[in-house]
Motif scaffolding. Structure first.
Motif, PDB file in Angstrom:
ATOM      1  N   UNK A   1       0.847  -1.189   0.000  1.00  0.00           N
ATOM      2  CA  UNK A   1       0.000   0.000   0.000  1.00  0.00           C
ATOM      3  C   UNK A   1       0.885   1.242   0.000  1.00  0.00           C
ATOM      4  N   UNK A   2       0.261   2.355  -0.409  1.00  0.00           N
ATOM      5  CA  UNK A   2       0.958   3.631  -0.437  1.00  0.00           C
ATOM      6  C   UNK A   2       0.135   4.632   0.374  1.00  0.00           C
ATOM      7  N   UNK A   3       0.797   5.324   1.307  1.00  0.00           N
ATOM      8  CA  UNK A   3       0.143   6.354   2.110  1.00  0.00           C
ATOM      9  C   UNK A   3       0.596   7.711   1.581  1.00  0.00           C
ATOM     10  N   UNK A   4      -0.343   8.618   1.355  1.00  0.00           N
ATOM     11  CA  UNK A   4       0.025   9.883   0.713  1.00  0.00           C
ATOM     12  C   UNK A   4      -0.930  11.013   1.124  1.00  0.00           C
ATOM     13  N   UNK A   5      -0.504  12.223   0.795  1.00  0.00           N
ATOM     14  CA  UNK A   5      -1.363  13.405   0.910  1.00  0.00           C
ATOM     15  C   UNK A   5      -1.389  14.096  -0.441  1.00  0.00           C
ATOM     16  N   UNK A   6      -2.327  15.029  -0.638  1.00  0.00           N
ATOM     17  CA  UNK A   6      -2.408  15.756  -1.903  1.00  0.00           C
ATOM     18  C   UNK A   6      -2.118  17.233  -1.665  1.00  0.00           C
ATOM     19  N   UNK A   7      -1.645  17.900  -2.706  1.00  0.00           N
ATOM     20  CA  UNK A   7      -1.275  19.322  -2.570  1.00  0.00           C
ATOM     21  C   UNK A   7      -2.438  20.269  -2.860  1.00  0.00           C
ATOM     22  N   UNK A   8      -3.491  19.747  -3.537  1.00  0.00           N
ATOM     23  CA  UNK A   8      -4.660  20.575  -3.852  1.00  0.00           C
ATOM     24  C   UNK A   8      -5.920  19.708  -3.729  1.00  0.00           C
ATOM     25  N   UNK A   9      -7.018  20.329  -3.352  1.00  0.00           N
ATOM     26  CA  UNK A   9      -8.300  19.619  -3.315  1.00  0.00           C
ATOM     27  C   UNK A   9      -8.717  19.217  -4.736  1.00  0.00           C
ATOM     28  N   UNK A  10      -9.270  18.012  -4.838  1.00  0.00           N
ATOM     29  CA  UNK A  10      -9.701  17.538  -6.154  1.00  0.00           C
ATOM     30  C   UNK A  10     -10.739  16.435  -5.975  1.00  0.00           C
ATOM     31  N   UNK A  11     -11.682  16.337  -6.925  1.00  0.00           N
ATOM     32  CA  UNK A  11     -12.675  15.256  -6.953  1.00  0.00           C
ATOM     33  C   UNK A  11     -12.470  14.418  -8.200  1.00  0.00           C
ATOM     34  N   UNK A  12     -12.586  13.097  -8.037  1.00  0.00           N
ATOM     35  CA  UNK A  12     -12.480  12.178  -9.175  1.00  0.00           C
ATOM     36  C   UNK A  12     -13.722  11.300  -9.176  1.00  0.00           C
TER      37      UNK A  12
ATOM     38  N   UNK B   1      -2.983   1.656  -8.156  1.00  0.00           N
ATOM     39  CA  UNK B   1      -3.918   2.781  -8.167  1.00  0.00           C
ATOM     40  C   UNK B   1      -3.187   4.101  -7.936  1.00  0.00           C
ATOM     41  N   UNK B   2      -2.118   4.061  -7.145  1.00  0.00           N
ATOM     42  CA  UNK B   2      -1.301   5.256  -6.911  1.00  0.00           C
ATOM     43  C   UNK B   2      -0.695   5.748  -8.228  1.00  0.00           C
ATOM     44  N   UNK B   3      -0.190   4.830  -9.040  1.00  0.00           N
ATOM     45  CA  UNK B   3       0.373   5.213 -10.344  1.00  0.00           C
ATOM     46  C   UNK B   3      -0.703   5.815 -11.244  1.00  0.00           C
ATOM     47  N   UNK B   4      -1.901   5.206 -11.220  1.00  0.00           N
ATOM     48  CA  UNK B   4      -3.017   5.737 -12.012  1.00  0.00           C
ATOM     49  C   UNK B   4      -3.386   7.149 -11.552  1.00  0.00           C
ATOM     50  N   UNK B   5      -3.419   7.328 -10.236  1.00  0.00           N
ATOM     51  CA  UNK B   5      -3.798   8.620  -9.671  1.00  0.00           C
ATOM     52  C   UNK B   5      -2.781   9.704 -10.050  1.00  0.00           C
ATOM     53  N   UNK B   6      -1.513   9.352 -10.064  1.00  0.00           N
ATOM     54  CA  UNK B   6      -0.477  10.303 -10.489  1.00  0.00           C
ATOM     55  C   UNK B   6      -0.718  10.757 -11.922  1.00  0.00           C
ATOM     56  N   UNK B   7      -1.108   9.813 -12.780  1.00  0.00           N
ATOM     57  CA  UNK B   7      -1.368  10.156 -14.183  1.00  0.00           C
ATOM     58  C   UNK B   7      -2.592  11.082 -14.303  1.00  0.00           C
ATOM     59  N   UNK B   8      -3.607  10.795 -13.491  1.00  0.00           N
ATOM     60  CA  UNK B   8      -4.808  11.636 -13.507  1.00  0.00           C
ATOM     61  C   UNK B   8      -4.461  13.056 -13.070  1.00  0.00           C
ATOM     62  N   UNK B   9      -3.726  13.173 -11.963  1.00  0.00           N
ATOM     63  CA  UNK B   9      -3.339  14.499 -11.464  1.00  0.00           C
ATOM     64  C   UNK B   9      -2.523  15.261 -12.505  1.00  0.00           C
ATOM     65  N   UNK B  10      -1.592  14.573 -13.124  1.00  0.00           N
ATOM     66  CA  UNK B  10      -0.718  15.209 -14.115  1.00  0.00           C
ATOM     67  C   UNK B  10      -1.521  15.717 -15.307  1.00  0.00           C
ATOM     68  N   UNK B  11      -2.553  14.970 -15.696  1.00  0.00           N
ATOM     69  CA  UNK B  11      -3.359  15.368 -16.845  1.00  0.00           C
ATOM     70  C   UNK B  11      -4.235  16.579 -16.546  1.00  0.00           C
ATOM     71  N   UNK B  12      -4.514  16.819 -15.249  1.00  0.00           N
ATOM     72  CA  UNK B  12      -5.343  17.964 -14.867  1.00  0.00           C
ATOM     73  C   UNK B  12      -4.509  19.236 -14.811  1.00  0.00           C
ATOM     74  N   UNK B  13      -3.447  19.199 -13.984  1.00  0.00           N
ATOM     75  CA  UNK B  13      -2.602  20.387 -13.836  1.00  0.00           C
ATOM     76  C   UNK B  13      -1.391  20.014 -12.987  1.00  0.00           C
ATOM     77  N   UNK B  14      -0.266  20.636 -13.237  1.00  0.00           N
ATOM     78  CA  UNK B  14       0.969  20.341 -12.507  1.00  0.00           C
ATOM     79  C   UNK B  14       0.864  20.648 -11.016  1.00  0.00           C
ATOM     80  N   UNK B  15      -0.073  21.521 -10.657  1.00  0.00           N
ATOM     81  CA  UNK B  15      -0.194  21.876  -9.237  1.00  0.00           C
ATOM     82  C   UNK B  15      -0.784  20.739  -8.395  1.00  0.00           C
ATOM     83  N   UNK B  16      -1.424  19.771  -9.057  1.00  0.00           N
ATOM     84  CA  UNK B  16      -1.987  18.624  -8.336  1.00  0.00           C
ATOM     85  C   UNK B  16      -0.910  17.554  -8.215  1.00  0.00           C
TER      86      UNK B  16
END
Length: 432
Positions: free
Chosen positions: A1-12, A43-58
């Motif tokens: 598992x991977x434990x993480x936080x996010x830098x900006x609020x976001x809904x998926x 899922x962490x790798x997938x989430x990174x790709x989603x964030x990157x596709x939205x904006x670099x700030x995520x």
């Protein structure tokens, strides 16, 4: 598992409309926090790709796992332990970079650095005094339909083993969701099990995980060596810490409830109409994997022979088989719109002929005599516990005339030779 936080609020939003919300970290001094999140490595790798596709700030910032797991109140992991997964992978990525090739992003190679030593579930739960326990399954138990159906069989046995010790057992499943285009289907498969309490989406907050007594982390299980060596049921039993050799074969049956499923009136009417003609044989000649599929011309020829040699049957398929027009053949492609639709159609069949797809895993649920056509001898182990299934092996006789390490179709000879040798008479005999 991977434990993480996010830098900006976001809904998926998942494919079934479930909203997964991520919020910037609040109260960082408190690690039992609803803005710290946990997910699987995939899922962490997938989430990174989603964030990157939205904006670099995520961005996602990984938290050192041991800061949480060292807490004596943190839920206990069951089965094969997947401790410190993220750091283990990061530390070993360099070993997968050679002068000519970079394998460091290949999950098949990364999985070799993770623990696959068996643990005893019985030992892991032996010191628990509670009578009512909650278990969280983090991630997908397989990614193809056949894998998931078989993993449910192992999960049911896991549940039964826990019930020998505890008064009540609640199992919740958190599926990969960030880029899972099949999330709705996957949720349907697991939700239709009486022993599963809830199926929802990853990620899960750290605070939420603390509500559970135990968890199982499914990160990279399908990439592990034991998953390749054993059939699906036994590989998941092994993951759960259960000695699969000591589990009686008659417990390793597939199950799926259709109690909450309502087929369309059009589908019910069509199947009733077909049933009035007599017995039904389902023919499923194609797979998503071209190497497992019957070539189209040969599939059409086999269907014509079935119609001729099996006059008591109406042949149905949810796939379009070209070149065949006969009142004894009915294509139900337009009626099969979901996994449960297809399962319902299968349940009406008296016999089934299929290539290596989820079809035979589902047919086992309904005790339907099934012939499965395999193209890889190693995969025949998948029908080990299916009393109503018989395997037929089609050995590839093609030869590559190229001296280079790539496949060019024009340089392949005898590609369909083995398929042409497939005798429908022998398959019918196996069915009988």
């Amino acid at each position: 598992m991977v434990i993480f936080r996010v830098t900006q609020n976001i809904n998926i939003k998942t494919t079934d409309g479930t909203l997964v919300s991520y919020f910037k970290l609040k109260n960082p001094s408190n690690l039992i926090n609803d803005t710290l999140y946990i997910t699987t490595y995939e899922d962490f790798l997938d989430l990174k790709r989603v964030f990157k596709s939205v904006d670099a700030k995520y961005q996602l910032k990984v938290i050192e796992e041991t800061r949480l797991t060292s807490d004596k109140c943190f839920p206990k992991e069951l089965g094969i332990l997947n401790k410190n997964e993220f750091n283990t992978i990061i530390q070993n990525k360099k070993a997968l970079v050679t002068k000519n090739v970079n394998f460091s992003e290949n999950l098949d190679y990364l999985s070799i650095f993770l623990n696959n030593s068996n643990n005893s579930l019985k030992t892991q739960i032996s010191n628990t005094l509670k009578q009512d326990v909650k278990v969280a399954i983090l991630g997908n138990m397989g990614f193809k339909v056949g894998e998931m159906i078989s993993s449910i069989t192992a999960l049911r046995i896991f549940y039964e083993e826990l019930k020998k010790v505890f008064k009540t057992v609640t199992i919740d499943i958190y599926l990969n969701s960030s880029e899972n285009k099949q999330f709705t289907r996957d949720k349907q498969i697991f939700s239709n099990q009486e022993f599963i309490n809830k199926v929802t989406a990853l990620s899960i907050s750290v605070k939420k995980l603390y509500e559970y007594d135990y968890y199982i982390d499914t990160s990279l299980v399908t990439k592990n060596s034991y998953y390749d060596e054993l059939n699906y049921v036994d590989s998941w039993l092994y993951k759960f810490g259960i000695d699969y050799k000591k589990i009686e074969n008659n417990r390793k049956y597939n199950s799926l409830s259709l109690n909450n499923y309502k087929p369309s009136n059009a589908l019910k009417s069509k199947l009733n109409e077909i049933k009035l003609k007599g017995k039904i044989l389902l023919f499923h000649p194609y797979s998503a994997n071209v190497n497992r599929s019957i070539p189209r011309e040969i599939a059409s020829d086999l269907l014509k022979k079935m119609i001729k040699k099996m006059p008591d049957y109406t042949i149905i398929s949810v796939l379009q088989i070209d070149g065949v027009k006969d009142e004894s053949y009915v294509c139900l492609k337009d009626y099969s719109k979901s996994f449960l639709d297809y399962t319902y159609i299968i349940s009406w069949a008296n016999k089934i002929i299929t290539v290596d797809t989820a079809t035979y895993h589902i047919s086992d649920i309904f005790f339907i005599p099934t012939v499965v056509i395999f193209t890889d001898e190693k995969l025949i182990k998948r029908v080990d516990y299916y009393n109503n299934a018989k395997a037929v092996l089609v050995k590839d006789k093609s030869k590559n005339l190229s001296l280079f390490n790539f496949e060019e179709s024009s340089l392949i000879v005898n590609r369909f030779e083995a398929w042409r040798e497939l005798k429908i008479k022998q398959i019918i005999k196996l069915l009988d």
